[in-house]
Design a protein around this motif. Structure first.
Motif, PDB file in Angstrom:
ATOM      1  N   LEU A  80       3.497  56.684  67.492  1.00 55.74           N
ATOM      2  CA  LEU A  80       3.372  57.399  68.757  1.00 55.74           C
ATOM      3  C   LEU A  80       4.429  56.952  69.759  1.00 55.74           C
ATOM      4  O   LEU A  80       4.936  55.821  69.686  1.00 55.74           O
ATOM      5  CB  LEU A  80       1.984  57.158  69.358  1.00 55.74           C
ATOM      6  N   VAL A  81       4.735  57.813  70.696  1.00 58.62           N
ATOM      7  CA  VAL A  81       5.684  57.485  71.758  1.00 58.62           C
ATOM      8  C   VAL A  81       5.218  56.227  72.496  1.00 58.62           C
ATOM      9  O   VAL A  81       6.015  55.342  72.801  1.00 58.62           O
ATOM     10  CB  VAL A  81       5.844  58.679  72.728  1.00 58.62           C
ATOM     11  N   GLU A  82       3.919  56.141  72.764  1.00 52.73           N
ATOM     12  CA  GLU A  82       3.375  54.989  73.474  1.00 52.73           C
ATOM     13  C   GLU A  82       3.562  53.693  72.673  1.00 52.73           C
ATOM     14  O   GLU A  82       3.817  52.640  73.250  1.00 52.73           O
ATOM     15  CB  GLU A  82       1.881  55.201  73.771  1.00 52.73           C
ATOM     16  N   GLU A  83       3.432  53.791  71.368  1.00 52.07           N
ATOM     17  CA  GLU A  83       3.656  52.617  70.530  1.00 52.07           C
ATOM     18  C   GLU A  83       5.114  52.184  70.596  1.00 52.07           C
ATOM     19  O   GLU A  83       5.415  50.997  70.728  1.00 52.07           O
ATOM     20  CB  GLU A  83       3.246  52.915  69.082  1.00 52.07           C
ATOM     21  N   ARG A  84       6.018  53.154  70.528  1.00 51.45           N
ATOM     22  CA  ARG A  84       7.448  52.847  70.647  1.00 51.45           C
ATOM     23  C   ARG A  84       7.752  52.204  72.003  1.00 51.45           C
ATOM     24  O   ARG A  84       8.531  51.266  72.090  1.00 51.45           O
ATOM     25  CB  ARG A  84       8.288  54.105  70.485  1.00 51.45           C
ATOM     26  N   GLN A  85       7.139  52.735  73.052  1.00 52.20           N
ATOM     27  CA  GLN A  85       7.376  52.212  74.393  1.00 52.20           C
ATOM     28  C   GLN A  85       6.891  50.774  74.528  1.00 52.20           C
ATOM     29  O   GLN A  85       7.572  49.935  75.128  1.00 52.20           O
ATOM     30  CB  GLN A  85       6.693  53.097  75.440  1.00 52.20           C
ATOM     31  N   LEU A  86       5.731  50.483  73.972  1.00 49.64           N
ATOM     32  CA  LEU A  86       5.199  49.125  74.021  1.00 49.64           C
ATOM     33  C   LEU A  86       6.124  48.157  73.305  1.00 49.64           C
ATOM     34  O   LEU A  86       6.484  47.106  73.840  1.00 49.64           O
ATOM     35  CB  LEU A  86       3.808  49.063  73.388  1.00 49.64           C
ATOM     36  N   ILE A  87       6.529  48.511  72.106  1.00 50.68           N
ATOM     37  CA  ILE A  87       7.403  47.640  71.316  1.00 50.68           C
ATOM     38  C   ILE A  87       8.749  47.462  72.016  1.00 50.68           C
ATOM     39  O   ILE A  87       9.271  46.350  72.104  1.00 50.68           O
ATOM     40  CB  ILE A  87       7.560  48.186  69.894  1.00 50.68           C
ATOM     41  N   ALA A  88       9.293  48.547  72.541  1.00 50.44           N
ATOM     42  CA  ALA A  88      10.578  48.477  73.237  1.00 50.44           C
ATOM     43  C   ALA A  88      10.469  47.625  74.498  1.00 50.44           C
ATOM     44  O   ALA A  88      11.369  46.831  74.797  1.00 50.44           O
ATOM     45  CB  ALA A  88      11.074  49.882  73.584  1.00 50.44           C
ATOM     46  N   ALA A  89       9.374  47.758  75.237  1.00 52.23           N
ATOM     47  CA  ALA A  89       9.186  46.975  76.465  1.00 52.23           C
ATOM     48  C   ALA A  89       9.093  45.483  76.142  1.00 52.23           C
ATOM     49  O   ALA A  89       9.692  44.652  76.844  1.00 52.23           O
ATOM     50  CB  ALA A  89       7.944  47.443  77.209  1.00 52.23           C
ATOM     51  N   LEU A  90       8.371  45.156  75.102  1.00 53.72           N
ATOM     52  CA  LEU A  90       8.242  43.757  74.713  1.00 53.72           C
ATOM     53  C   LEU A  90       9.579  43.204  74.230  1.00 53.72           C
ATOM     54  O   LEU A  90       9.993  42.109  74.626  1.00 53.72           O
ATOM     55  CB  LEU A  90       7.174  43.617  73.630  1.00 53.72           C
ATOM     56  N   ALA A  91      10.267  43.971  73.393  1.00 53.85           N
ATOM     57  CA  ALA A  91      11.569  43.523  72.896  1.00 53.85           C
ATOM     58  C   ALA A  91      12.566  43.342  74.042  1.00 53.85           C
ATOM     59  O   ALA A  91      13.315  42.359  74.089  1.00 53.85           O
ATOM     60  CB  ALA A  91      12.115  44.533  71.874  1.00 53.85           C
ATOM     61  N   GLU A  92      12.544  44.266  74.994  1.00 53.41           N
ATOM     62  CA  GLU A  92      13.444  44.154  76.155  1.00 53.41           C
ATOM     63  C   GLU A  92      13.095  42.921  76.991  1.00 53.41           C
ATOM     64  O   GLU A  92      13.983  42.176  77.412  1.00 53.41           O
ATOM     65  CB  GLU A  92      13.341  45.401  77.016  1.00 53.41           C
ATOM     66  N   ARG A  93      11.831  42.702  77.191  1.00 52.32           N
ATOM     67  CA  ARG A  93      11.383  41.542  77.991  1.00 52.32           C
ATOM     68  C   ARG A  93      11.840  40.240  77.343  1.00 52.32           C
ATOM     69  O   ARG A  93      12.134  39.257  78.019  1.00 52.32           O
ATOM     70  CB  ARG A  93       9.857  41.588  78.126  1.00 52.32           C
TER      71      ARG A  93
END
Length: 85
Positions: free
Chosen positions: A69-82
């Motif tokens: 899901l888009v939300e799953e991608r966003q969560l993973i991307a946010a964590l990786a960016e952080r």
């Protein structure tokens, strides 16, 4: 299965309770603040040398149902960016 790997000393029932609670909160729409809090907790507790593994595991979990899901991608991307990954 991945959560159980991350929490080897936890009882299977405890792992299921975590998943159940996350799903209930998601269903109630309580995700925005929880997402931010979760990312900060994970950032604070996961050692630097394990962060890449966590990202890979999250990607595995997200794809487990053959639909990321888009939300799953966003969560993973946010964590990786952080984490600067």
């Amino acid at each position: 299965r991945k959560l159980a790997e991350w929490l080897p000393s936890a009882l299977p029932s405890d792992v299921l309770n975590v998943v159940d609670e996350a799903l209930r909160r998601y269903a109630r729409g309580e995700t925005d603040d929880l997402l931010k809090q979760s990312i900060e907790r994970v950032v604070a507790t996961v050692p630097v040398h394990q962060r890449g593994s966590v990202i890979r595991d999250l990607e595995y979990v997200a794809a487990a149902d053959n639909l990321v899901l888009v939300e799953e991608r966003q969560l993973i991307a946010a964590l990786a960016e952080r984490w600067g990954l």
